[in-house]
Each structure stands twice: as C-alpha cells, then as structure tokens.
Design an enzyme around this catalytic site. Structure first.
Site, PDB file in Angstrom:
ATOM      1  N   ARG A 165       3.619 -32.151 -12.139  1.00  0.00           N
ATOM      2  CA  ARG A 165       2.284 -31.770 -12.624  1.00  0.00           C
ATOM      3  C   ARG A 165       1.325 -31.497 -11.455  1.00  0.00           C
ATOM      4  NH1 ARG A 165       5.462 -32.337 -16.342  1.00  0.00           N
ATOM      5  NH2 ARG A 165       5.069 -33.465 -18.284  1.00  0.00           N
ATOM      6  N   SER A 239      -2.618 -34.892 -22.637  1.00  0.00           N
ATOM      7  CA  SER A 239      -2.469 -36.212 -22.006  1.00  0.00           C
ATOM      8  C   SER A 239      -3.670 -36.453 -21.096  1.00  0.00           C
ATOM      9  CB  SER A 239      -1.202 -36.264 -21.163  1.00  0.00           C
ATOM     10  OG  SER A 239      -0.102 -35.892 -21.949  1.00  0.00           O
ATOM     11  N   GLU A 335      -5.588 -36.969 -15.769  1.00  0.00           N
ATOM     12  CA  GLU A 335      -4.897 -35.695 -15.534  1.00  0.00           C
ATOM     13  C   GLU A 335      -5.875 -34.507 -15.562  1.00  0.00           C
ATOM     14  OE1 GLU A 335      -0.862 -34.510 -17.195  1.00  0.00           O
ATOM     15  OE2 GLU A 335      -2.153 -33.009 -18.111  1.00  0.00           O
TER      16      GLU A 335
HETATM   17  P1  FAD Z   1      -8.112 -24.615 -17.795  1.00  0.00           P
HETATM   18  O1  FAD Z   1      -8.249 -25.935 -18.468  1.00  0.00           O
HETATM   19  O2  FAD Z   1      -9.102 -23.577 -18.130  1.00  0.00           O
HETATM   20  O3  FAD Z   1      -8.084 -24.843 -16.220  1.00  0.00           O
HETATM   21  C1  FAD Z   1      -7.279 -25.827 -15.640  1.00  0.00           C
HETATM   22  C2  FAD Z   1      -7.400 -25.722 -14.125  1.00  0.00           C
HETATM   23  O4  FAD Z   1      -6.831 -24.504 -13.680  1.00  0.00           O
HETATM   24  C3  FAD Z   1      -8.853 -25.709 -13.642  1.00  0.00           C
HETATM   25  O5  FAD Z   1      -8.906 -26.370 -12.397  1.00  0.00           O
HETATM   26  C4  FAD Z   1      -9.144 -24.225 -13.454  1.00  0.00           C
HETATM   27  O6  FAD Z   1     -10.175 -23.979 -12.507  1.00  0.00           O
HETATM   28  C5  FAD Z   1      -7.803 -23.722 -12.967  1.00  0.00           C
HETATM   29  N1  FAD Z   1      -7.531 -22.313 -13.300  1.00  0.00           N
HETATM   30  C6  FAD Z   1      -7.537 -21.741 -14.528  1.00  0.00           C
HETATM   31  N2  FAD Z   1      -7.204 -20.447 -14.449  1.00  0.00           N
HETATM   32  C7  FAD Z   1      -6.985 -20.186 -13.141  1.00  0.00           C
HETATM   33  C8  FAD Z   1      -6.621 -19.016 -12.408  1.00  0.00           C
HETATM   34  N3  FAD Z   1      -6.405 -17.828 -12.997  1.00  0.00           N
HETATM   35  N4  FAD Z   1      -6.507 -19.118 -11.042  1.00  0.00           N
HETATM   36  C9  FAD Z   1      -6.722 -20.311 -10.405  1.00  0.00           C
HETATM   37  N5  FAD Z   1      -7.072 -21.429 -11.046  1.00  0.00           N
HETATM   38  C10 FAD Z   1      -7.201 -21.379 -12.405  1.00  0.00           C
HETATM   39  N6  FAD Z   1       0.024 -29.650 -19.966  1.00  0.00           N
HETATM   40  C11 FAD Z   1       1.326 -29.788 -19.601  1.00  0.00           C
HETATM   41  O7  FAD Z   1       1.639 -29.701 -18.409  1.00  0.00           O
HETATM   42  N7  FAD Z   1       2.282 -30.035 -20.525  1.00  0.00           N
HETATM   43  C12 FAD Z   1       2.024 -30.145 -21.844  1.00  0.00           C
HETATM   44  O8  FAD Z   1       2.915 -30.351 -22.638  1.00  0.00           O
HETATM   45  C13 FAD Z   1       0.663 -30.016 -22.268  1.00  0.00           C
HETATM   46  N8  FAD Z   1       0.324 -30.154 -23.560  1.00  0.00           N
HETATM   47  C14 FAD Z   1      -0.982 -30.073 -23.935  1.00  0.00           C
HETATM   48  C15 FAD Z   1      -1.299 -30.246 -25.289  1.00  0.00           C
HETATM   49  C16 FAD Z   1      -2.616 -30.167 -25.711  1.00  0.00           C
HETATM   50  C17 FAD Z   1      -2.940 -30.357 -27.177  1.00  0.00           C
HETATM   51  C18 FAD Z   1      -3.637 -29.889 -24.772  1.00  0.00           C
HETATM   52  C19 FAD Z   1      -5.061 -29.766 -25.224  1.00  0.00           C
HETATM   53  C20 FAD Z   1      -3.338 -29.737 -23.431  1.00  0.00           C
HETATM   54  C21 FAD Z   1      -1.997 -29.824 -22.991  1.00  0.00           C
HETATM   55  N9  FAD Z   1      -1.634 -29.659 -21.647  1.00  0.00           N
HETATM   56  C22 FAD Z   1      -0.321 -29.768 -21.264  1.00  0.00           C
HETATM   57  C23 FAD Z   1      -2.663 -29.403 -20.628  1.00  0.00           C
HETATM   58  C24 FAD Z   1      -3.052 -27.899 -20.510  1.00  0.00           C
HETATM   59  O9  FAD Z   1      -2.787 -27.213 -21.706  1.00  0.00           O
HETATM   60  C25 FAD Z   1      -2.323 -27.185 -19.381  1.00  0.00           C
HETATM   61  O10 FAD Z   1      -2.597 -27.791 -18.153  1.00  0.00           O
HETATM   62  C26 FAD Z   1      -2.711 -25.693 -19.294  1.00  0.00           C
HETATM   63  O11 FAD Z   1      -1.916 -25.037 -18.339  1.00  0.00           O
HETATM   64  C27 FAD Z   1      -4.185 -25.474 -18.955  1.00  0.00           C
HETATM   65  O12 FAD Z   1      -4.453 -24.098 -19.147  1.00  0.00           O
HETATM   66  P2  FAD Z   1      -5.929 -23.548 -19.359  1.00  0.00           P
HETATM   67  O13 FAD Z   1      -5.851 -22.066 -19.328  1.00  0.00           O
HETATM   68  O14 FAD Z   1      -6.538 -24.158 -20.554  1.00  0.00           O
HETATM   69  O15 FAD Z   1      -6.629 -24.074 -18.026  1.00  0.00           O
HETATM   70  P1  NAP Z   2       7.556 -38.681 -25.425  1.00  0.00           P
HETATM   71  O1  NAP Z   2       8.693 -37.781 -25.729  1.00  0.00           O
HETATM   72  O2  NAP Z   2       7.091 -39.675 -26.438  1.00  0.00           O
HETATM   73  O3  NAP Z   2       7.862 -39.458 -24.064  1.00  0.00           O
HETATM   74  C1  NAP Z   2       6.921 -40.377 -23.518  1.00  0.00           C
HETATM   75  C2  NAP Z   2       6.928 -40.214 -22.014  1.00  0.00           C
HETATM   76  O4  NAP Z   2       8.226 -40.544 -21.553  1.00  0.00           O
HETATM   77  C3  NAP Z   2       6.636 -38.804 -21.606  1.00  0.00           C
HETATM   78  O5  NAP Z   2       5.418 -38.794 -20.956  1.00  0.00           O
HETATM   79  C4  NAP Z   2       7.807 -38.374 -20.747  1.00  0.00           C
HETATM   80  O6  NAP Z   2       7.446 -38.033 -19.408  1.00  0.00           O
HETATM   81  C5  NAP Z   2       8.693 -39.581 -20.633  1.00  0.00           C
HETATM   82  N1  NAP Z   2      10.091 -39.220 -20.998  1.00  0.00           N
HETATM   83  C6  NAP Z   2      10.627 -39.123 -22.242  1.00  0.00           C
HETATM   84  N2  NAP Z   2      11.946 -38.831 -22.156  1.00  0.00           N
HETATM   85  C7  NAP Z   2      12.237 -38.740 -20.845  1.00  0.00           C
HETATM   86  C8  NAP Z   2      13.428 -38.462 -20.109  1.00  0.00           C
HETATM   87  N3  NAP Z   2      14.597 -38.246 -20.727  1.00  0.00           N
HETATM   88  N4  NAP Z   2      13.354 -38.425 -18.763  1.00  0.00           N
HETATM   89  C9  NAP Z   2      12.199 -38.654 -18.122  1.00  0.00           C
HETATM   90  N5  NAP Z   2      11.034 -38.920 -18.754  1.00  0.00           N
HETATM   91  C10 NAP Z   2      11.050 -38.980 -20.093  1.00  0.00           C
HETATM   92  O7  NAP Z   2       6.308 -37.807 -24.950  1.00  0.00           O
HETATM   93  P2  NAP Z   2       5.242 -36.985 -25.790  1.00  0.00           P
HETATM   94  O8  NAP Z   2       3.915 -37.573 -25.564  1.00  0.00           O
HETATM   95  O9  NAP Z   2       5.713 -36.748 -27.190  1.00  0.00           O
HETATM   96  O10 NAP Z   2       5.276 -35.580 -25.015  1.00  0.00           O
HETATM   97  C11 NAP Z   2       6.430 -34.785 -25.053  1.00  0.00           C
HETATM   98  C12 NAP Z   2       6.448 -33.897 -23.824  1.00  0.00           C
HETATM   99  O11 NAP Z   2       5.317 -33.033 -23.835  1.00  0.00           O
HETATM  100  C13 NAP Z   2       6.383 -34.675 -22.509  1.00  0.00           C
HETATM  101  O12 NAP Z   2       7.212 -34.044 -21.571  1.00  0.00           O
HETATM  102  C14 NAP Z   2       4.942 -34.580 -22.103  1.00  0.00           C
HETATM  103  O13 NAP Z   2       4.737 -34.569 -20.700  1.00  0.00           O
HETATM  104  C15 NAP Z   2       4.527 -33.229 -22.681  1.00  0.00           C
HETATM  105  N6  NAP Z   2       3.090 -33.236 -23.035  1.00  0.00           N
HETATM  106  C16 NAP Z   2       2.197 -33.121 -22.006  1.00  0.00           C
HETATM  107  C17 NAP Z   2       0.835 -33.101 -22.272  1.00  0.00           C
HETATM  108  C18 NAP Z   2      -0.176 -32.918 -21.160  1.00  0.00           C
HETATM  109  O14 NAP Z   2      -1.331 -32.681 -21.450  1.00  0.00           O
HETATM  110  N7  NAP Z   2       0.217 -32.996 -19.918  1.00  0.00           N
HETATM  111  C19 NAP Z   2       0.380 -33.231 -23.584  1.00  0.00           C
HETATM  112  C20 NAP Z   2       1.320 -33.379 -24.585  1.00  0.00           C
HETATM  113  C21 NAP Z   2       2.688 -33.377 -24.308  1.00  0.00           C
HETATM  114  P3  NAP Z   2       6.856 -36.604 -18.963  1.00  0.00           P
HETATM  115  O15 NAP Z   2       5.467 -36.576 -19.467  1.00  0.00           O
HETATM  116  O16 NAP Z   2       6.954 -36.679 -17.476  1.00  0.00           O
HETATM  117  O17 NAP Z   2       7.712 -35.539 -19.549  1.00  0.00           O
END
Ligand code: FAD
Ligand code: NAP
Length: 341
Positions: A165, A239, A335
């Site tokens: 991340r 998250s 995050e």
């Molecule tokens: P923004 O929130 O608008 O920006 C995020 C950052 O990127 C800011 O610092 C911004 O300045 C910068 N940025 C945006 N565009 C550019 C650009 N063109 N050039 C340079 N910098 C830029 N994240 C995960 O990793 N995994 C997930 O599974 C996941 N699930 C999510 C589920 C939900 C319901 C929500 C609400 C969020 C989730 N996220 C997840 C977090 C988020 O969706 C991601 O990080 C996504 O990539 C952010 O995109 P955005 O366009 O909304 O960025």
């Molecule tokens: P989940 O499946 O309930 O798992 C809980 C946590 O355990 C996750 O954060 C995941 O880490 C870790 N995990 C589960 N299985 C794993 C494996 N086999 N090996 C290593 N790590 C493991 O998680 P969840 O909340 O439903 O989310 C599902 C996936 O979507 C996850 O990968 C999560 O990161 C992603 N997600 C991200 C965001 C965000 O905003 N960043 C929001 C929603 C969902 P990791 O998070 O490192 O994968």
C-alpha cells in the site's frame, strides 16, 4: 489564465461525504491546460491538492489554494501478442470501470481488484491491493508530469518503488508527480489467485470449483458488497487504518494473551496483524459517536452516517488508536491522507 471555479462544493467528490469547499477547483484534460494551471499555482504559492475520486482522503471543511482533477480518458491496447498485452489507460478513468472493460476484452490480472472506488490515476499512489493481488503485479509503467523538472516523464515499475500500500508517490516524493496515464501488462490466459480464504470459500459455497475470470470478478464484487458500505449510501474511506506489521516476538506476545489473534506471516520474521480484528476486540465495532462511527460489519471502516465532519472523525480515530495501543501495545497508522494537514 486558467478558468478556475471558485468556492466549489466538493461534498459529492469525497467518499466520506463531508461538506468541503475548495477555494479554487479545475478539471484538466490536456497537458497544456495542466501546465498553465500549475504555472499559476506556483506563481501564487497556492497549496495544491490533486483530487481523484476522493476515496482515500479525509478532507477538512475548507481547502485553501487550488484543487486539480486529472480527467484524461481512454483505454488503448499498445501491444497484444501471445505472451502479453500492454494496455494504456487515462488517469481520469474510473478504476472499477477499467477492470470491467479488461474483463470484456479478455485481458486478465486485475480481477481481484474489482470494485475498488476511485480513479486509475490514484491507483499507483497507494499500490492498491485486495484479495492477494496488488496493482504492482500487473503494472508496466506510467506517464506523469514531474513538477520538479516541469516535464512529462515515463516511470518504470522500479522507479515507482511500490511497497505494501505504498509507492514513491505516497511516501518518498509526495506531490512531485501528477499521474497522467498508466500502462498495465496483462495476459490473455487467466490464472486465478485464490490465496485469500474468504474468496476461495465464497466460490466453493456457490459450487464453483474451477473459476474463470468472470467468476472471480463477480465473487469479489459480491463479497465486497456484502461486507463494505457503499460510499453513496454510507460515507466512508475504506480501511481507515493500515494493518500493522510487527516483529515475530511481538506477535507471539500478543498471541499468548489473545489466542484468536488474526495475523499472517509477512516479510522475514514479521507478522501482519489484521487491524480490523484488533479494533473489534477493543470493543469498537458498530460504535456510534454523534454522526460518525465504526461500521458494524467491518471494524476497520469508519463511517459518516450523515452530517459528520473531519474533526469528529479524527477524534474518533484517535480514541480507537489509544484504546488499541492500551489493550495490545500496537500503534495503528491511518491509511487515508488528511488534507490540509
Ligand atoms: P483520491 O482519494 O482522490 O486521492 C488519493 C491520493 O492520491 C491523494 O494523495 C491524491 O492527491 C493522490 N492522487 C489522486 N490522483 C492523482 C494523480 N492523477 N496523480 C498523482 N496523485 C494523485 N484501497 C485499496 O488499496 N484496496 C481496497 O480494496 C480498497 N477498497 C476501498 C473500499 C472503499 C469502500 C473505499 C471508500 C476505499 C477503498 N480503498 C481501497 C481506498 C481507495 O479507494 C483507493 O486508495 C483509491 O485508489 C483512491 O482513488 P481516488 O481516485 O479516490 O483517490
Ligand atoms: P478479510 O478478508 O476479512 O481479511 C482481514 C485482513 O487479513 C485483511 O486486511 C488482509 O490483509 C488479511 N488477510 C486475509 N487473508 C490473507 C492471506 N491469505 N494472506 C495475507 N493476508 C491476509 O479482509 P476484508 O476487510 O474483507 O478485505 C478484503 C480485501 O480487500 C483485503 O485484501 C483488503 O486489504 C481489501 N480492502 C482494502 C480496503 C482499503 O481501503 N485499503 C478497503 C476494503 C477492502 P490485506 O489487507 O493486506 O489484504
């Protein structure tokens, strides 16, 4: 001169649904208009936020200076042969829409990242990841505007310094690059990644033993819809805290007191603790604090039930961090990015 819009309401452009006003806002779809806008930003010393879909940001009520959204569109296949396909996509495209388009094109690798909100341009910033796949796995290179040199540059995977991340755009050189186009290296042969138990179990539960790409894509969408709040219905930023990675000895210390601890082996002699489990065990799941709270199906997600503010949410986040530190001796890091700092 750019045609900035003044005092723009960004309530619909941040997934927490906070009422936010930008002093100046501009959407750009050409490098020329970006250059002109940045010239003004620099001449006037305005603070600048590059805004994508606003799903990984916690925005305060008023954003002084300038906010720019990159609106580059288009999905183009640059190379397509037996071994790989290279696809170039505009930073302004919606991420989930792009993943769906690849599925229709028969190009594979990003299915596990379906339904992640936001734009393609922000995806490399935190090297988005879910269900055992991260953007870096299929990343080829990108084109960005380098604010330091004033030039468009091509960055390779190594230059982006992707981590868990994390990337150069998030931690090493924040604010330097404006991502314009991203290229992915994909395959016409589908190889499922079912390393996450939840995904595998879901597919088994619906009787799918040898899933194809559509099965995995659909399963990821269905699991996510059942566990995560939809931002248009309940404001959230996904998250809210990172999963802490701790040394093995610390993992064993916590595991001794809490045998049901959810954790996974990480880099050498380290474990990744599931932050959602720690927050849940500390008693926060479903907690409400005025208009904000902790989602009742996933404790890692903080929500805005409507009318909440950044201050309220950050107060709640601090209380959660303190209580997890007190109970487990583990420090949780946020995050999403808080802006302005
Ligand atoms: P923004 O929130 O608008 O920006 C995020 C950052 O990127 C800011 O610092 C911004 O300045 C910068 N940025 C945006 N565009 C550019 C650009 N063109 N050039 C340079 N910098 C830029 N994240 C995960 O990793 N995994 C997930 O599974 C996941 N699930 C999510 C589920 C939900 C319901 C929500 C609400 C969020 C989730 N996220 C997840 C977090 C988020 O969706 C991601 O990080 C996504 O990539 C952010 O995109 P955005 O366009 O909304 O960025
Ligand atoms: P989940 O499946 O309930 O798992 C809980 C946590 O355990 C996750 O954060 C995941 O880490 C870790 N995990 C589960 N299985 C794993 C494996 N086999 N090996 C290593 N790590 C493991 O998680 P969840 O909340 O439903 O989310 C599902 C996936 O979507 C996850 O990968 C999560 O990161 C992603 N997600 C991200 C965001 C965000 O905003 N960043 C929001 C929603 C969902 P990791 O998070 O490192 O994968």
């Amino acid at each position: 001169m750019s045609s900035w819009n003044s005092d723009v309401d960004l309530s619909g452009k941040n997934s927490l649904g906070f009422k936010v006003t930008a002093e100046r806002y501009l959407q750009v779809d050409s490098i020329e208009s970006l250059r002109i806008a940045l010239y003004e930003v620099e001449q006037n010393n305005w603070p600048l936020l590059i805004l994508g879909g606003g799903s990984n940001l916690v925005l305060k009520d008023y954003l002084p200076g300038a906010v720019i959204s990159v609106a580059t569109q288009g999905v183009h296949v640059l190379v397509d042969n037996e071994s790989e396909a290279i696809v170039e996509v505009g930073a302004g495209e919606n991420w989930h829409g792009f993943v769906g388009q690849l599925l229709q094109m028969g190009l594979h690798g990003l299915e596990n990242l379906a339904l992640i909100p936001g734009n393609v341009g922000a995806a490399p910033v935190q090297n988005i990841g879910a269900y055992g796949v991260e953007l870096a796995d299929c990343f080829h290179s990108l084109t960005a505007y380098d604010r330091k040199s004033g030039e468009l540059v091509q960055l390779s995977k190594e230059q982006c310094q992707f981590g868990y991340r994390d990337s150069i755009f998030k931690s090493k050189e924040p604010g330097r690059y404006i991502i314009w186009q991203v290229r992915f290296s994909l395959s016409s042969v589908f190889q499922p990644n079912l390393s996450y138990k939840g995904l595998q179990e879901y597919l088994s539960s619906i009787g799918v033993r040898e899933p194809n790409a559509h099965d995995v894509y659909k399963a990821v969408c269905e699991i996510r819809q059942s566990k995560l709040p939809t931002p248009s219905e309940i404001g959230n930023a996904g998250s809210f805290f990172e999963n802490p990675v701790v040394p093995e000895a610390e993992y064993h210390r916590i595991k001794q007191d809490y045998p049901s601890l959810v954790a996974y082996p990480d880099r050498e002699s380290h474990y990744k603790l599931a932050a959602g489990w720690l927050i849940d065990q500390a008693g926060w799941k479903g907690h409400c604090s005025g208009s904000v709270g902790v989602y009742d199906k996933q404790a890692l997600v903080l929500v805005n039930h409507g009318g909440g503010s950044c201050t309220e949410l950050l107060d709640l986040a601090k209380e959660i961090q303190d209580s997890v530190l007190d109970k487990f001796g583990v420090s949780l890091q946020m995050e999403p990015r808080v802006y302005p700092v």
